[in-house]
Design an enzyme around this catalytic site. Sequence first.
Site, PDB file in Angstrom:
ATOM      1  N   ASP A   1       0.832  -1.204   0.000  1.00  0.00           N
ATOM      2  CA  ASP A   1       0.000   0.000   0.000  1.00  0.00           C
ATOM      3  C   ASP A   1       0.869   1.258   0.000  1.00  0.00           C
ATOM      4  O   ASP A   1       0.779   2.083   0.893  1.00  0.00           O
ATOM      5  CB  ASP A   1      -0.949  -0.025   1.209  1.00  0.00           C
ATOM      6  CG  ASP A   1      -1.798  -1.281   1.248  1.00  0.00           C
ATOM      7  OD1 ASP A   1      -2.933  -1.233   0.777  1.00  0.00           O
ATOM      8  OD2 ASP A   1      -1.307  -2.330   1.734  1.00  0.00           O
TER       9      ASP A   1
ATOM     10  N   ASP B   1      -1.656  -2.863  -3.941  1.00  0.00           N
ATOM     11  CA  ASP B   1      -1.969  -1.438  -3.996  1.00  0.00           C
ATOM     12  C   ASP B   1      -0.668  -0.687  -4.241  1.00  0.00           C
ATOM     13  O   ASP B   1      -0.199   0.113  -3.432  1.00  0.00           O
ATOM     14  CB  ASP B   1      -2.690  -0.962  -2.735  1.00  0.00           C
ATOM     15  CG  ASP B   1      -4.186  -1.238  -2.790  1.00  0.00           C
ATOM     16  OD1 ASP B   1      -4.654  -1.821  -3.788  1.00  0.00           O
ATOM     17  OD2 ASP B   1      -4.895  -0.894  -1.819  1.00  0.00           O
TER      18      ASP B   1
ATOM     19  N   HIS C   1     -10.494  -2.742   7.423  1.00  0.00           N
ATOM     20  CA  HIS C   1     -11.246  -3.665   6.574  1.00  0.00           C
ATOM     21  C   HIS C   1     -11.647  -4.936   7.307  1.00  0.00           C
ATOM     22  O   HIS C   1     -12.635  -5.587   6.940  1.00  0.00           O
ATOM     23  CB  HIS C   1     -10.418  -4.037   5.337  1.00  0.00           C
ATOM     24  CG  HIS C   1     -10.220  -2.919   4.382  1.00  0.00           C
ATOM     25  ND1 HIS C   1     -11.253  -2.299   3.724  1.00  0.00           N
ATOM     26  CD2 HIS C   1      -9.084  -2.281   3.965  1.00  0.00           C
ATOM     27  CE1 HIS C   1     -10.791  -1.346   2.939  1.00  0.00           C
ATOM     28  NE2 HIS C   1      -9.479  -1.312   3.068  1.00  0.00           N
TER      29      HIS C   1
ATOM     30  N   ASP D   1      -5.112  -3.447   4.749  1.00  0.00           N
ATOM     31  CA  ASP D   1      -5.242  -2.580   5.920  1.00  0.00           C
ATOM     32  C   ASP D   1      -3.939  -1.822   6.103  1.00  0.00           C
ATOM     33  O   ASP D   1      -2.855  -2.429   6.141  1.00  0.00           O
ATOM     34  CB  ASP D   1      -5.587  -3.394   7.168  1.00  0.00           C
ATOM     35  CG  ASP D   1      -7.088  -3.539   7.363  1.00  0.00           C
ATOM     36  OD1 ASP D   1      -7.833  -2.707   6.800  1.00  0.00           O
ATOM     37  OD2 ASP D   1      -7.523  -4.460   8.064  1.00  0.00           O
ATOM     38  N   HIS D   2      -4.048  -0.497   6.251  1.00  0.00           N
ATOM     39  CA  HIS D   2      -2.867   0.367   6.275  1.00  0.00           C
ATOM     40  C   HIS D   2      -2.285   0.405   7.683  1.00  0.00           C
ATOM     41  O   HIS D   2      -2.365   1.403   8.397  1.00  0.00           O
ATOM     42  CB  HIS D   2      -3.233   1.766   5.795  1.00  0.00           C
ATOM     43  CG  HIS D   2      -3.672   1.807   4.367  1.00  0.00           C
ATOM     44  ND1 HIS D   2      -3.847   2.980   3.657  1.00  0.00           N
ATOM     45  CD2 HIS D   2      -3.960   0.808   3.487  1.00  0.00           C
ATOM     46  CE1 HIS D   2      -4.228   2.711   2.426  1.00  0.00           C
ATOM     47  NE2 HIS D   2      -4.310   1.383   2.306  1.00  0.00           N
TER      48      HIS D   2
END
Length: 322
Positions: free
Chosen positions: A40, A73, A214, A241-242
């Site tokens: 991400d 991502d 999420h 999920d960040h």
Amino acid sequence: MRLLVVLIITQCLVYSSAVLQSFDHAPNQDGSLSFLVIGDWGRNGAYNQSQVAFQMGVVGEQLDIDFVISTGDNFYDNGLKGIDDSSFHHSFTKIYTAPSLQKQWYNVLGNHDYRGDVEAQLSPVLSNLDNRWFCSRSYIVNAEFVEFFFVDTTPFVDKYFTQPEDHVYDWRGIRPRNHYISNLLKDLDMSLKQSNAKWKIVVGHHTIRSAGHHGDTEELVNHLLPILEANNIDLYMNGHDHCLQHISSLNSEIQFLTSGGGSKSWGGDVSWWKPEEMKFYYDGQGFMSVHVIETELNIAFYDVFGNVLHKWNTSKQLHSTL
């Protein structure tokens, strides 16, 4: 001298009844393998992407890493527009400039990547622009005593098909969806069963177990997790999920590891989780390292300043030769 296989993909993989395409990456002469895991990330250096990249370079040099894994991502917000999209340079080549990061990058696609031109990320043109880059939908990297199974998780998620909102997804090569997923699961199960590797590591973008924004991806819990449990994999590594997190399983030996802190993080966005399973959670930016030999595997999570936030290790006995 390390043997690093140059990967040349002339076309995107289309799933049939064939097993997943496999590539070799030889371990070091001392029988070790070290790599970083980041997810991400692609934001043209913004949201501390450049700072995370700098620390990755520092840790990468300390560990003398062999490659980098991206959990997807790769380019925000909507993937790449095409093979000539300048975001590839500004979010990847220009950012990860440290000498230690000039190694092979093994990438999977995330949901944001599917909002752009997916085939651009799969194109050998990008590998010609930066020879570190390798991305395919699903594939295997065989490093002798450890084997990596990269899984294309985005097509599993129902809401991208039923509730696309304002987003347009590039489903070329995916439809008919049920056929694609069925063949992928069959191929993965077959490949895991045939693997003789001491360690089996599965990489996907979406979470299976997560306390982040999420949460669990139910489609993966229902369809992918049973295959992973039946084949006794060791690690499932993801982004989406960040955050950074480590969740163990009470039902198997699988460790669920989220490395989605490559740029923008979601501070304070965490749900309660069973304390006997939640080993670590951090709601900021960072990345993960893995060092593995035949008998031992070590992981560590780092923040944007390079501080070690969490360590974990496990061991296995050598195979008997009697």
